[in-house]
Write an enzyme that holds these catalytic residues in place. Structure first.
Site, PDB file in Angstrom:
ATOM      1  N   TYR A 206     -15.233 -13.212  -2.959  1.00 11.27           N
ATOM      2  CA  TYR A 206     -15.310 -11.767  -2.726  1.00 11.27           C
ATOM      3  C   TYR A 206     -16.546 -11.155  -3.390  1.00 11.27           C
ATOM      4  O   TYR A 206     -17.266 -10.376  -2.776  1.00 11.27           O
ATOM      5  CB  TYR A 206     -14.032 -11.084  -3.247  1.00 11.27           C
ATOM      6  CG  TYR A 206     -13.854  -9.680  -2.737  1.00 11.27           C
ATOM      7  CD1 TYR A 206     -13.113  -9.421  -1.587  1.00 11.27           C
ATOM      8  CD2 TYR A 206     -14.435  -8.593  -3.391  1.00 11.27           C
ATOM      9  CE1 TYR A 206     -12.955  -8.128  -1.102  1.00 11.27           C
ATOM     10  CE2 TYR A 206     -14.282  -7.302  -2.924  1.00 11.27           C
ATOM     11  CZ  TYR A 206     -13.537  -7.077  -1.771  1.00 11.27           C
ATOM     12  OH  TYR A 206     -13.393  -5.795  -1.294  1.00 11.27           O
TER      13      TYR A 206
ATOM     14  N   LYS B 230     -17.936  -8.961   4.290  1.00  8.62           N
ATOM     15  CA  LYS B 230     -19.076  -9.874   4.163  1.00  8.62           C
ATOM     16  C   LYS B 230     -20.254  -9.550   5.101  1.00  8.62           C
ATOM     17  O   LYS B 230     -21.360 -10.078   4.915  1.00  8.62           O
ATOM     18  CB  LYS B 230     -18.624 -11.319   4.447  1.00  8.62           C
ATOM     19  CG  LYS B 230     -17.780 -11.905   3.357  1.00  8.62           C
ATOM     20  CD  LYS B 230     -18.599 -12.278   2.131  1.00  8.62           C
ATOM     21  CE  LYS B 230     -17.787 -12.367   0.875  1.00  8.62           C
ATOM     22  NZ  LYS B 230     -18.070 -11.389  -0.138  1.00  8.62           N
TER      23      LYS B 230
ATOM     24  N   PRO C   4     -14.039  -7.581   9.233  1.00 13.27           N
ATOM     25  CA  PRO C   4     -14.430  -6.852   8.013  1.00 13.27           C
ATOM     26  C   PRO C   4     -13.540  -7.095   6.795  1.00 13.27           C
ATOM     27  O   PRO C   4     -13.846  -6.587   5.708  1.00 13.27           O
ATOM     28  CB  PRO C   4     -14.338  -5.381   8.449  1.00 13.27           C
ATOM     29  CG  PRO C   4     -13.376  -5.376   9.584  1.00 13.27           C
ATOM     30  CD  PRO C   4     -13.505  -6.691  10.273  1.00 13.27           C
TER      31      PRO C   4
ATOM     32  N   HIS D 199     -16.910  -2.012  -9.087  1.00 12.02           N
ATOM     33  CA  HIS D 199     -15.508  -2.425  -9.154  1.00 12.02           C
ATOM     34  C   HIS D 199     -15.386  -3.874  -9.597  1.00 12.02           C
ATOM     35  O   HIS D 199     -16.026  -4.756  -9.038  1.00 12.02           O
ATOM     36  CB  HIS D 199     -14.839  -2.287  -7.777  1.00 12.02           C
ATOM     37  CG  HIS D 199     -14.434  -0.878  -7.466  1.00 12.02           C
ATOM     38  ND1 HIS D 199     -13.514  -0.561  -6.511  1.00 12.02           N
ATOM     39  CD2 HIS D 199     -14.833   0.295  -7.996  1.00 12.02           C
ATOM     40  CE1 HIS D 199     -13.361   0.758  -6.474  1.00 12.02           C
ATOM     41  NE2 HIS D 199     -14.162   1.292  -7.365  1.00 12.02           N
TER      42      HIS D 199
ATOM     43  N   TYR E   6      -5.669  -3.884  -0.533  1.00  9.90           N
ATOM     44  CA  TYR E   6      -5.487  -4.612   0.721  1.00  9.90           C
ATOM     45  C   TYR E   6      -3.980  -4.846   0.867  1.00  9.90           C
ATOM     46  O   TYR E   6      -3.393  -5.540   0.027  1.00  9.90           O
ATOM     47  CB  TYR E   6      -6.206  -5.960   0.685  1.00  9.90           C
ATOM     48  CG  TYR E   6      -7.726  -5.873   0.730  1.00  9.90           C
ATOM     49  CD1 TYR E   6      -8.469  -5.631  -0.419  1.00  9.90           C
ATOM     50  CD2 TYR E   6      -8.409  -6.077   1.933  1.00  9.90           C
ATOM     51  CE1 TYR E   6      -9.856  -5.577  -0.371  1.00  9.90           C
ATOM     52  CE2 TYR E   6      -9.803  -6.019   1.985  1.00  9.90           C
ATOM     53  CZ  TYR E   6     -10.520  -5.770   0.825  1.00  9.90           C
ATOM     54  OH  TYR E   6     -11.883  -5.709   0.875  1.00  9.90           O
TER      55      TYR E   6
HETATM   56  C1  PHB Z   1     -14.965  -0.056   3.530  1.00 12.07           C
HETATM   57  O1  PHB Z   1     -14.963   0.616   2.508  1.00 12.07           O
HETATM   58  O2  PHB Z   1     -15.355   0.410   4.616  1.00 12.07           O
HETATM   59  C2  PHB Z   1     -14.464  -1.453   3.476  1.00 12.07           C
HETATM   60  C3  PHB Z   1     -14.047  -1.975   2.267  1.00 12.07           C
HETATM   61  C4  PHB Z   1     -13.575  -3.268   2.211  1.00 12.07           C
HETATM   62  C5  PHB Z   1     -13.521  -4.033   3.361  1.00 12.07           C
HETATM   63  C6  PHB Z   1     -13.945  -3.508   4.567  1.00 12.07           C
HETATM   64  C7  PHB Z   1     -14.417  -2.203   4.628  1.00 12.07           C
HETATM   65  O3  PHB Z   1     -13.033  -5.290   3.293  1.00 12.07           O
END
Ligand code: PHB
Ligand code: APR
Length: 437
Positions: free
Chosen positions: A418, A330, A326, A106, A235
């Site tokens: 990121y 990271k 999360p 991605h 997000y």
């Molecule tokens: C996940 O796919 O579990 C995931 C993706 C992005 C994040 C946290 C968890 O920031």
């Protein structure tokens, strides 16, 4: 490790050592299985397994001791975003093949707020760097398969793991396996046993410093048997709280909603979760497709750092030394960065007799750890609804989101954190000047 060294590591010598151990004040029975290795690794999460793999490729012996069973370790569902640097380390470690075949590369993410979807073109902003969506569970499976194929010692279901003799020349890890007591003598103990492990607790209180923060919210995560409704992760910040649309494969979606930290999962039937996801992720022209929920769990949100990450012949790596919420994805990436530095430092120490890298291990890791701590805290507080916050705080969040999605400089800052700053930029350089390259 060559075949001889491997046999040596596996060969148990039965020793008669009936005595009282000074630290634990427990009686050690007459019959204890004793063996020696170079590095005793406690914990078979991503940190311990990858360290074992990197050491193996440098010809250094290690024994990995894990409290849980293999099935449990391979079924644990965790985050799934691998930084550019993490992908490279896994490839170099010889465990990148399935990731490259099945992972989803991605180059961007979406931020959703005030009902509008904004794209952050991460690759464009970072000279082509990207992330890979590939579950941590899969990384762990690949590392276990590689370890077993190499015949490297990896013991599941080890109970009562205790570290002894850090003040002496030869530290020892004691544990019980299949009802038999064992002692593992070694040069270095690597504490890769996560936040709740034993390793950090043996560092004396007057040496160990800790910093942390608990957040007034948690994530309820689901794994759904349905194709992702989006091409990139979303997000979302909304008045009802945070939501995240992630994925695991072209047919599996991973989604999260912010909930209270003491929420009871039985109060969240599938319909309620989907309804919240629809509300929080809503944007014009976009639709969320529902599917059967395969797994459901609640994860608390915490920031935590412990220092130093080395005490005598004990080194800490991964969640044993630091935890991030999360939101910035990271956790796994920091664990990988730690053990990459550690494997080099241990090779210098054990093979070349040079201690410089091991001396710098803790400070080198902590520079990157604190950068990731700030980024994770920043993403978390920008995107979640804090139940204690007032309207002033919410306006600040909106202003920050508007800035990040309209200024190339602000978006670049998000993007480079990121996808992951280069290891040498955070680990080696304590200071430095702004790079325009
Ligand atoms: C996940 O796919 O579990 C995931 C993706 C992005 C994040 C946290 C968890 O920031
Ligand atoms: N003895 C042996 N093993 C132990 C002990 C113990 N006393 N205590 C814990 N363990 C094991 C756990 O069962 C677990 O398998 O140590 C392992 C630690 O693994 P993780 O918790 O996955 O931590 P780490 O390897 O540092 O990986 C960090 O994984 O936890 C996520 O969010 C975290 O993504 C991050 C990454």
């Amino acid at each position: 490790m060559d075949a001889c060294a491997d046999r040596r590591a596996l060969l148990f010598a039965q020793r008669s050592i009936g005595r009282y151990a000074t630290r634990q004040k427990q009686y050690i029975p007459d019959s204890v299985m004793s063996e020696r290795t170079q590095v005793a690794i406690i914990g078979a999460g991503p940190a311990g397994l990858l360290l074992g793999q990197l050491l193996h490729r440098q010809g250094i012996e290690a024994v990995i001791l894990e409290a849980r069973g293999r099935d449990y370790v391979e079924a644990r569902i965790r985050a799934g975003v691998l930084e550019q640097g993490t992908m490279e380390v896994l490839r170099e470690a010889g465990v990148g093949e399935r990731m490259d075949r099945e992972g989803l590369r991605h180059g961007g993410i979406y931020l959703c707020f005030d009902g509008t979807l904004h794209h952050i073109p991460m690759s464009e902003l970072t000279h082509g760097r990207a992330v890979m969506i590939y579950g941590q569970t899969e990384v762990v499976k690949d590392l276990i398969a590689a370890r077993l194929a190499d015949g490297g010692p990896l013991r599941f279901e080890c109970a009562d793991v205790a570290i002894d003799g850090l003040d002496a020349d030869e530290p020892t890890v004691r544990y019980t396996h299949k009802g038999v007591e064992h002692e593992l003598r070694c040069d270095i103990v690597a504490g890769c046993d996560g936040f709740h492990g034993v390793s950090r607790t043996v560092i004396p209180d007057d040496v160990l410093q800790v910093w942390g923060r608990d957040y007034p919210y948690a994530w309820l995560g689901i794994l759904a048997d349905v194709a992702p409704s989006t091409d990139e992760l979303i997000y979302a910040h909304s008045d009802r709280g945070f939501a995240l649309h992630s994925m695991r494969s072209p047919t599996l979606s991973r989604l999260y909603v912010q909930v209270d930290p003491d929420e009871d999962i039985t109060d969240w039937p599938d319909d309620r979760i989907w309804s919240e996801l629809h509300e929080r992720l809503a944007s014009p022209g976009w639709e969320l497709t529902e599917g059967p929920v395969l797994e459901k769990s609640i994860t608390p949100m915490r920031s935590f750092v412990a220092a130093p990450m080395r005490y005598r012949s004990l080194v800490l790596a991964g969640d044993a030394a630091h935890i991030v919420p999360p939101t910035g994805a990271k956790g796994l990436n920091l664990a990988v960065a730690d053990v990459t530095l550690l494997a080099h430092a241990l090779a210098d120490h054990l093979r070349a007799g040079s201690d410089a890298a091991l001396q710098d291990y803790s400070d080198g890791c902590l520079r990157r750890v604190w950068r990731a701590q700030h980024f994770s805290w920043w993403m978390t507080t920008m995107l979640h609804r804090d139940p204690g916050d007032d309207e002033y705080g919410r306006q600040l969040q909106r202003s920050q989101l508007a800035y990040v999605t309209s200024s190339a400089a602000a978006a670049t800052s998000l993007a480079e954190n990121y996808v992951g700053l280069p290891l040498d930029q955070t680990a080696m350089a304590a200071g430095g000047t702004v790079s325009r390259g």
